[in-house]
Design a protein around this motif. Structure first.
Motif, PDB file in Angstrom:
ATOM      1  N   LEU A  64       7.484  -7.961   3.355  1.00 42.21           N
ATOM      2  CA  LEU A  64       6.048  -7.709   3.389  1.00 42.21           C
ATOM      3  C   LEU A  64       5.573  -7.257   4.776  1.00 42.21           C
ATOM      4  O   LEU A  64       4.711  -6.387   4.901  1.00 42.21           O
ATOM      5  CB  LEU A  64       5.278  -8.960   2.957  1.00 42.21           C
ATOM      6  N   GLU A  65       6.162  -7.803   5.812  1.00 43.60           N
ATOM      7  CA  GLU A  65       5.673  -7.533   7.172  1.00 43.60           C
ATOM      8  C   GLU A  65       5.895  -6.099   7.625  1.00 43.60           C
ATOM      9  O   GLU A  65       5.188  -5.612   8.510  1.00 43.60           O
ATOM     10  CB  GLU A  65       6.347  -8.492   8.164  1.00 43.60           C
ATOM     11  N   ASN A  66       6.866  -5.384   7.022  1.00 35.73           N
ATOM     12  CA  ASN A  66       7.139  -4.036   7.522  1.00 35.73           C
ATOM     13  C   ASN A  66       7.163  -2.963   6.428  1.00 35.73           C
ATOM     14  O   ASN A  66       7.632  -1.855   6.677  1.00 35.73           O
ATOM     15  CB  ASN A  66       8.455  -4.000   8.322  1.00 35.73           C
ATOM     16  N   ILE A  67       6.619  -3.259   5.245  1.00 41.21           N
ATOM     17  CA  ILE A  67       6.502  -2.257   4.199  1.00 41.21           C
ATOM     18  C   ILE A  67       5.110  -2.332   3.571  1.00 41.21           C
ATOM     19  O   ILE A  67       4.913  -2.101   2.381  1.00 41.21           O
ATOM     20  CB  ILE A  67       7.622  -2.419   3.140  1.00 41.21           C
ATOM     21  N   ASP A  68       4.123  -2.613   4.424  1.00 41.41           N
ATOM     22  CA  ASP A  68       2.764  -2.887   3.948  1.00 41.41           C
ATOM     23  C   ASP A  68       1.733  -1.915   4.521  1.00 41.41           C
ATOM     24  O   ASP A  68       0.540  -2.172   4.472  1.00 41.41           O
ATOM     25  CB  ASP A  68       2.381  -4.329   4.330  1.00 41.41           C
ATOM     26  N   ALA A  69       2.197  -0.766   5.056  1.00 41.84           N
ATOM     27  CA  ALA A  69       1.235   0.214   5.576  1.00 41.84           C
ATOM     28  C   ALA A  69       0.358   0.747   4.456  1.00 41.84           C
ATOM     29  O   ALA A  69      -0.833   0.985   4.640  1.00 41.84           O
ATOM     30  CB  ALA A  69       1.967   1.357   6.274  1.00 41.84           C
ATOM     31  N   CYS A  70       0.946   0.965   3.288  1.00 30.49           N
ATOM     32  CA  CYS A  70       0.197   1.240   2.062  1.00 30.49           C
ATOM     33  C   CYS A  70       0.408   0.048   1.153  1.00 30.49           C
ATOM     34  O   CYS A  70       1.546  -0.287   0.796  1.00 30.49           O
ATOM     35  CB  CYS A  70       0.691   2.512   1.385  1.00 30.49           C
ATOM     36  N   VAL A  71      -0.672  -0.611   0.774  1.00 28.20           N
ATOM     37  CA  VAL A  71      -0.555  -1.869   0.032  1.00 28.20           C
ATOM     38  C   VAL A  71      -0.042  -1.668  -1.387  1.00 28.20           C
ATOM     39  O   VAL A  71       0.351  -2.637  -2.051  1.00 28.20           O
ATOM     40  CB  VAL A  71      -1.901  -2.617   0.005  1.00 28.20           C
ATOM     41  N   VAL A  72      -0.025  -0.427  -1.864  1.00 31.56           N
ATOM     42  CA  VAL A  72       0.541  -0.176  -3.197  1.00 31.56           C
ATOM     43  C   VAL A  72       2.044  -0.453  -3.193  1.00 31.56           C
ATOM     44  O   VAL A  72       2.579  -1.086  -4.100  1.00 31.56           O
ATOM     45  CB  VAL A  72       0.264   1.271  -3.644  1.00 31.56           C
ATOM     46  N   GLY A  73       2.735   0.012  -2.139  1.00 32.91           N
ATOM     47  CA  GLY A  73       4.179  -0.163  -2.078  1.00 32.91           C
ATOM     48  C   GLY A  73       4.607  -1.614  -2.016  1.00 32.91           C
ATOM     49  O   GLY A  73       5.544  -2.025  -2.712  1.00 32.91           O
ATOM     50  N   SER A  74       3.935  -2.407  -1.201  1.00 36.70           N
ATOM     51  CA  SER A  74       4.291  -3.831  -1.117  1.00 36.70           C
ATOM     52  C   SER A  74       3.993  -4.546  -2.430  1.00 36.70           C
ATOM     53  O   SER A  74       4.696  -5.478  -2.825  1.00 36.70           O
ATOM     54  CB  SER A  74       3.549  -4.493   0.048  1.00 36.70           C
ATOM     55  N   TYR A  75       2.960  -4.081  -3.140  1.00 36.03           N
ATOM     56  CA  TYR A  75       2.646  -4.639  -4.467  1.00 36.03           C
ATOM     57  C   TYR A  75       3.727  -4.241  -5.472  1.00 36.03           C
ATOM     58  O   TYR A  75       4.184  -5.079  -6.270  1.00 36.03           O
ATOM     59  CB  TYR A  75       1.281  -4.141  -4.922  1.00 36.03           C
ATOM     60  N   VAL A  76       4.166  -2.988  -5.452  1.00 34.61           N
ATOM     61  CA  VAL A  76       5.208  -2.511  -6.362  1.00 34.61           C
ATOM     62  C   VAL A  76       6.493  -3.312  -6.189  1.00 34.61           C
ATOM     63  O   VAL A  76       7.170  -3.656  -7.163  1.00 34.61           O
ATOM     64  CB  VAL A  76       5.461  -1.006  -6.129  1.00 34.61           C
ATOM     65  N   LEU A  77       6.836  -3.654  -4.952  1.00 36.90           N
ATOM     66  CA  LEU A  77       8.053  -4.429  -4.679  1.00 36.90           C
ATOM     67  C   LEU A  77       7.886  -5.912  -4.973  1.00 36.90           C
ATOM     68  O   LEU A  77       8.863  -6.668  -4.916  1.00 36.90           O
ATOM     69  CB  LEU A  77       8.470  -4.232  -3.226  1.00 36.90           C
ATOM     70  N   GLY A  78       6.666  -6.341  -5.279  1.00 37.46           N
ATOM     71  CA  GLY A  78       6.424  -7.753  -5.571  1.00 37.46           C
ATOM     72  C   GLY A  78       6.308  -8.623  -4.344  1.00 37.46           C
ATOM     73  O   GLY A  78       6.445  -9.843  -4.422  1.00 37.46           O
ATOM     74  N   PHE A  79       6.024  -8.002  -3.194  1.00 27.37           N
ATOM     75  CA  PHE A  79       5.962  -8.758  -1.942  1.00 27.37           C
ATOM     76  C   PHE A  79       4.567  -9.297  -1.639  1.00 27.37           C
ATOM     77  O   PHE A  79       4.417 -10.191  -0.807  1.00 27.37           O
ATOM     78  CB  PHE A  79       6.406  -7.880  -0.768  1.00 27.37           C
ATOM     79  N   GLY A  80       3.537  -8.731  -2.237  1.00 26.81           N
ATOM     80  CA  GLY A  80       2.183  -9.188  -1.923  1.00 26.81           C
ATOM     81  C   GLY A  80       1.152  -8.481  -2.774  1.00 26.81           C
ATOM     82  O   GLY A  80       1.343  -7.336  -3.199  1.00 26.81           O
ATOM     83  N   MET A  81       0.042  -9.151  -3.023  1.00 29.15           N
ATOM     84  CA  MET A  81      -1.049  -8.564  -3.786  1.00 29.15           C
ATOM     85  C   MET A  81      -1.905  -7.666  -2.889  1.00 29.15           C
ATOM     86  O   MET A  81      -1.970  -7.871  -1.678  1.00 29.15           O
ATOM     87  CB  MET A  81      -1.924  -9.669  -4.380  1.00 29.15           C
ATOM     88  N   PRO A  82      -2.575  -6.671  -3.464  1.00 30.43           N
ATOM     89  CA  PRO A  82      -3.486  -5.849  -2.659  1.00 30.43           C
ATOM     90  C   PRO A  82      -4.614  -6.691  -2.087  1.00 30.43           C
ATOM     91  O   PRO A  82      -4.957  -7.744  -2.630  1.00 30.43           O
ATOM     92  CB  PRO A  82      -4.025  -4.832  -3.676  1.00 30.43           C
ATOM     93  N   PRO A  83      -5.230  -6.282  -0.979  1.00 35.20           N
ATOM     94  CA  PRO A  83      -6.339  -7.043  -0.388  1.00 35.20           C
ATOM     95  C   PRO A  83      -7.532  -7.088  -1.331  1.00 35.20           C
ATOM     96  O   PRO A  83      -7.727  -6.197  -2.165  1.00 35.20           O
ATOM     97  CB  PRO A  83      -6.660  -6.257   0.888  1.00 35.20           C
TER      98      PRO A  83
END
Length: 254
Positions: A64-83
């Motif tokens: 999550l800490e380094n693939i969250d520049a676009c929150v869609v990608g981190s959501y797709v990977l299951g690392f975090g919900m959008p803000p």
């Protein structure tokens, strides 16, 4: 199954994609302890990471800490919900309404939140070194290369590829393949074009290693590769009435 290096080389020989085939392995806590691979040095969008690995041929671990520049990608990977304010931003900045935004999010293919802690993105050939088999392989291709992969897979299996997209989440291709909805073809979204430099003629194809091998083995067996020898114009006589013929031919009609 053949080594990933062998498959990598065959894909590059037959398909000639726009960069290295990108292998993806989703990781849980115990996996992380065993791998000594560099973490991605900065916070990027998932589309940027795909392009980075394809072009620079680097292997990187992301969370999550380094693939969250676009929150869609981190959501797709299951690392975090959008803000929480993302809906408000789309309503204000993109002339959306609440109903449309909810439909957008509901239709994005994503891995279950919290199932994985990290992911390895690397050129396909690198997976032999790590003694791993990737969960998915993403190829950056043009329309003819996508056609070859599609027809190679169909002619070997009788199964059509999958595709559906709302235009704003091309990186969902990572989740679709891992969830068994593959081979998967998508059009790069506005973010992928703006952030990762996806080109007008670029498509993304996602497959499992087994599906990819099936497709390229079929193409190899019938002698098809990129560019395919299907264009009759290379064998055609000059059209006498065409204006270019008048300019270049040794003799022309008077």
């Amino acid at each position: 199954m053949a080594s990933m290096k062998t498959l990598h080389e065959k894909v590059c020989e037959i398909i000639k994609p726009k960069g290295a085939p990108v292998g993806i392995k989703m990781l849980k806590d115990q996996d992380l302890e065993e791998l000594r691979i560099r973490k991605l040095e900065k916070n990027l969008a998932l589309c940027q990471l795909l392009k980075y690995v394809a072009l620079y041929k680097k292997a990187r671990i992301v969370s999550l800490e380094n693939i969250d520049a676009c929150v869609v990608g981190s959501y797709v990977l299951g690392f975090g919900m959008p803000p929480e304010d993302l809906k408000e931003r789309w309503i204000k900045g993109w002339k959306y309404n609440e109903e449309l935004f909810n439909a957008l999010v509901a239709q994005v293919h994503a891995l279950p939140q919290g199932e994985y802690k990290a992911a390895l993105f690397a050129p396909l050939e690198a997976f032999d070194k790590y003694n791993l088999t990737p969960d998915a392989v993403i190829l950056l291709v043009n329309s003819t290369q996508a056609y070859l992969l599609s027809v190679g897979y169909f002619d070997a299996t009788g199964k059509k590829i999958h595709s559906d997209f709302n235009g704003h989440a091309a990186c969902e291709i990572v989740a679709t393949v891992i969830q068994g909805k593959s081979p998967w073809l998508t059009i790069p979204c506005g973010g992928a074009r703006g952030l990762a430099g996806s080109q007008d003629d670029e498509l993304w194809m996602g497959m499992t290693p087994e599906e990819l091998k099936t497709a390229v083995d079929r193409l190899e067996s019938v002698g098809l590769e990129y560019p395919p020898a299907i264009y009759q114009s290379a064998l055609a006589d000059l059209v006498q009435d065409h204006p270019l013929t008048y300019l270049i031919a040794r003799t022309v009609k008077k």
